[in-house]
Scaffold this active site. Sequence first.
Site, PDB file in Angstrom:
ATOM      1  CE  LYS A  11      30.341  -6.811  33.345  1.00 14.93           C
ATOM      2  NZ  LYS A  11      29.058  -6.214  33.810  1.00 14.93           N
ATOM      3  CE1 TYR A  51      31.155  -4.315  38.531  1.00  6.67           C
ATOM      4  CE2 TYR A  51      31.227  -6.639  39.047  1.00  6.67           C
ATOM      5  CZ  TYR A  51      31.198  -5.612  38.119  1.00  6.67           C
ATOM      6  OH  TYR A  51      31.208  -5.895  36.767  1.00  6.67           O
ATOM      7  CG  PHE A  59      22.340  -4.024  40.676  1.00  3.51           C
ATOM      8  CD1 PHE A  59      23.714  -4.050  40.528  1.00  3.51           C
ATOM      9  CD2 PHE A  59      21.700  -2.787  40.685  1.00  3.51           C
ATOM     10  CE1 PHE A  59      24.448  -2.883  40.400  1.00  3.51           C
ATOM     11  CE2 PHE A  59      22.427  -1.613  40.553  1.00  3.51           C
ATOM     12  CZ  PHE A  59      23.808  -1.663  40.420  1.00  3.51           C
ATOM     13  NE  ARG A  87      31.774   3.792  31.218  1.00  2.00           N
ATOM     14  CZ  ARG A  87      31.025   3.145  32.101  1.00  2.00           C
ATOM     15  NH1 ARG A  87      31.383   1.945  32.536  1.00  2.00           N
ATOM     16  NH2 ARG A  87      29.909   3.680  32.553  1.00  2.00           N
ATOM     17  CB  THR A  93      24.629  -0.146  32.096  1.00  2.00           C
ATOM     18  OG1 THR A  93      25.576   0.850  32.457  1.00  2.00           O
ATOM     19  CG2 THR A  93      24.728  -1.313  33.064  1.00  2.00           C
ATOM     20  NE  ARG A 104      28.159  -3.164  28.939  1.00  2.00           N
ATOM     21  CZ  ARG A 104      28.485  -2.279  29.872  1.00  2.00           C
ATOM     22  NH1 ARG A 104      28.139  -0.996  29.730  1.00  2.00           N
ATOM     23  NH2 ARG A 104      29.147  -2.658  30.941  1.00  2.00           N
ATOM     24  CG  ASN A 114      26.713  -5.529  31.151  1.00  2.00           C
ATOM     25  OD1 ASN A 114      27.546  -6.301  31.613  1.00  2.00           O
ATOM     26  ND2 ASN A 114      26.495  -4.331  31.662  1.00  2.00           N
ATOM     27  CG  HIS A 117      33.662  -3.438  34.347  1.00  2.00           C
ATOM     28  ND1 HIS A 117      32.748  -2.705  35.065  1.00  2.00           N
ATOM     29  CD2 HIS A 117      34.883  -2.927  34.650  1.00  2.00           C
ATOM     30  CE1 HIS A 117      33.395  -1.791  35.791  1.00  2.00           C
ATOM     31  NE2 HIS A 117      34.691  -1.917  35.550  1.00  2.00           N
ATOM     32  CD  GLU A 128      36.951  -0.611  37.716  1.00  2.00           C
ATOM     33  OE1 GLU A 128      35.819  -0.127  37.892  1.00  2.00           O
ATOM     34  OE2 GLU A 128      37.484  -0.706  36.592  1.00  2.00           O
TER      35      GLU A 128
HETATM   36  P1  CMP Z   1      29.360  -2.920  34.850  1.00  2.00           P
HETATM   37  O1  CMP Z   1      29.779  -1.942  33.823  1.00  2.00           O
HETATM   38  O2  CMP Z   1      30.200  -4.097  35.087  1.00  2.00           O
HETATM   39  O3  CMP Z   1      29.181  -2.137  36.241  1.00  2.00           O
HETATM   40  C1  CMP Z   1      28.299  -2.563  37.240  1.00  2.00           C
HETATM   41  C2  CMP Z   1      27.388  -3.635  36.774  1.00  2.00           C
HETATM   42  O4  CMP Z   1      26.226  -3.792  37.542  1.00  2.00           O
HETATM   43  C3  CMP Z   1      26.867  -3.301  35.390  1.00  2.00           C
HETATM   44  O5  CMP Z   1      27.900  -3.433  34.461  1.00  2.00           O
HETATM   45  C4  CMP Z   1      25.717  -4.283  35.264  1.00  2.00           C
HETATM   46  O6  CMP Z   1      26.170  -5.551  34.854  1.00  2.00           O
HETATM   47  C5  CMP Z   1      25.231  -4.324  36.689  1.00  2.00           C
HETATM   48  N1  CMP Z   1      24.036  -3.501  36.866  1.00  2.00           N
HETATM   49  C6  CMP Z   1      23.950  -2.182  36.833  1.00  2.00           C
HETATM   50  N2  CMP Z   1      22.685  -1.782  37.065  1.00  2.00           N
HETATM   51  C7  CMP Z   1      21.983  -2.894  37.244  1.00  2.00           C
HETATM   52  C8  CMP Z   1      20.628  -3.148  37.512  1.00  2.00           C
HETATM   53  N3  CMP Z   1      19.730  -2.151  37.642  1.00  2.00           N
HETATM   54  N4  CMP Z   1      20.245  -4.421  37.628  1.00  2.00           N
HETATM   55  C9  CMP Z   1      21.148  -5.429  37.503  1.00  2.00           C
HETATM   56  N5  CMP Z   1      22.462  -5.245  37.246  1.00  2.00           N
HETATM   57  C10 CMP Z   1      22.862  -3.993  37.122  1.00  2.00           C
END
Ligand code: CMP
Length: 140
Positions: A11, A51, A59, A87, A93, A104, A114, A117, A128
Amino acid sequence: MAVEKTLVLVKPDGVSRGLVGEVISRFERKGFRIKALKMLRMTREQAEEFYSVHRGKHFYNDLVDFITSGPIVAMILEGDSAIEVVRLMIGATDGRKAAPGTIRGDYSLSIQNNIVHASDSRESYEREVKVIFKPEEIVE
Ligand code: CMP
């Protein structure tokens, strides 16, 4: 277990912090094969499709703003149980809760910023990958 493909993004925070090589290196050393690799900046349209499962969540807008805020590095990795193993390697996450030793867990203190992805299922991968790569960009 079957050989499968998964999609990984480094990212904008991972790119700006100079962690592209570190992320790729971990997956290569684990034994995954890189089947496609490129740097791009996602358009808003791409991010909204990528997304789409999070549309409506509190969010979502911040997430789309963040993923389009700078260049990302996208890759397709192939290997045994790639979706599950990748994963595991990226960790939870929320970087504050991700286990040390995961990407992470080692590099993030944030739920949004983070670093990476990775697809969470075959269905997610199929959706995706179409957002990011053209078929001719993927090697056999
Ligand atoms: P990712 O694995 O890219 O998938 C969805 C993304 O949403 C996740 O990583 C985070 O970066 C973001 N995300 C998920 N939950 C939250 C949250 N509660 N607040 C902010 N960002 C979030």
